[in-house]
Scaffold this active site. Structure first.
Site, short mmCIF file in Angstrom:
data_model
loop_
_atom_site.label_atom_id
_atom_site.label_comp_id
_atom_site.label_asym_id
_atom_site.label_seq_id
_atom_site.Cartn_x
_atom_site.Cartn_y
_atom_site.Cartn_z
CE LYS A 14 -2.25 -0.97 3.87
NZ LYS A 14 -1.58 -2.22 4.25
NE ARG A 89 -4.39 -2.18 10.07
CZ ARG A 89 -3.37 -1.42 9.65
NH1 ARG A 89 -3.59 -0.17 9.35
NH2 ARG A 89 -2.17 -1.92 9.53
NE ARG A 128 7.26 -2.75 6.40
CZ ARG A 128 5.94 -2.57 6.39
NH1 ARG A 128 5.30 -2.29 5.27
NH2 ARG A 128 5.24 -2.70 7.49
NE ARG A 162 6.03 -0.54 10.83
CZ ARG A 162 4.87 -0.54 10.18
NH1 ARG A 162 4.78 -0.05 8.97
NH2 ARG A 162 3.79 -1.02 10.75
NE ARG A 173 1.94 -4.84 11.68
CZ ARG A 173 2.89 -4.62 10.77
NH1 ARG A 173 4.07 -5.19 10.87
NH2 ARG A 173 2.63 -3.84 9.76
#
Ligand code: AMP
Length: 217
Positions: A14, A89, A128, A162, A173
């Site tokens: 996204k 969400r 990431r 992160r 998550r």
């Protein structure tokens, strides 16, 4: 006018798609995750409240998130259209958003879901990393900075992973978000707003598919 929601699980792409959409369509990019990270860095009351949820990979309560979104959607730069990235969400958030867009007279024009398999999401999230200064996201394998050690967007030199991209948190998550993903897509499908793109493809191809949908209107 484009008022767009990008749906997709964490790691679906996204953020990357949003950057490309903003370059072409000049929409305001509204990422609730980015807003929470900024609020946490600045230790604002919202940031302090959100931290306990975010660190575990849980969702921040809907009222807190919806209030943040309503304030942001009321700002001046949103008048030429927006991308919502990471909100809603849950279907409850989608209902709250309907109330907000009605109050602000900013009706949604498109909802695009970026679909990606769970294995791909886990691989992407664990690879990431982010720029400490501007929050731009990179991937150890597939999206390195053009000049090693230098952020393409802001020229920063410090990067981090992160907390919630670490393996212990990623699993929760994904579970939390997966449960809500299908009902959310159904919610917008029923309104005739939903289009789906295949997020397993290269980022340029994902963007080309999104662009084809947006330029149709
Ligand atoms: P993201 O960067 O979109 O993955 O968001 C990071 C974290 O911020 C999520 O795991 C949630 O804890 C919180 N968050 C972001 N957006 C929302 C939302 N729409 N509702 C609840 N929590 C959110």
């Amino acid at each position: 006018m484009i008022n767009l929601i990008l749906l997709g699980l964490p790691g679906a792409g996204k953020g990357t798609a949003s950057e490309q959409i903003v370059d072409k369509y000049h929409l305001a990019h509204i990422s609730t995750g980015d807003m929470f990270r900024e609020a946490m860095a600045n230790k604002t009351p919202v940031g302090l409240e959100a931290k306990s949820y975010i660190d575990k990979g849980d969702l921040v309560p809907d009222e807190v998130t919806a209030k943040l979104v309503e304030e942001r959607l009321g700002q001046d730069d949103v008048k030429n259209g927006f991308i919502l990235d990471g909100f809603p969400r849950t279907t409850n958030q989608a209902e709250l958003l309907d109330e907000i867009t009605t109050r602000l007279n900013k009706q949604l024009t498109n909802v695009i879901a970026i679909d990606v398999k769970e294995e791909t999401l886990i691989d992407r999230l664990s690879a990431r990393f982010m720029c400490k200064n501007c929050g731009a996201t990179y991937n150890k394998f597939s999206k390195k900075p053009k000049v090693e050690g230098t952020c393409d967007r802001c020229g920063g030199h410090e990067f981090y992973q992160r907390e919630d991209d670490k393996p212990e948190v990623v699993k929760n998550r994904l579970e939390v978000n997966e449960k809500m993903n299908a009902p959310l897509k159904e919610y917008y499908d029923k309104k005739g707003l939903l289009a789906t793109v295949n997020g397993e493809q290269a980022p340029e191809k994902v963007f080309a598919d999104i662009d084809a949908i947006l330029s149709k209107d």
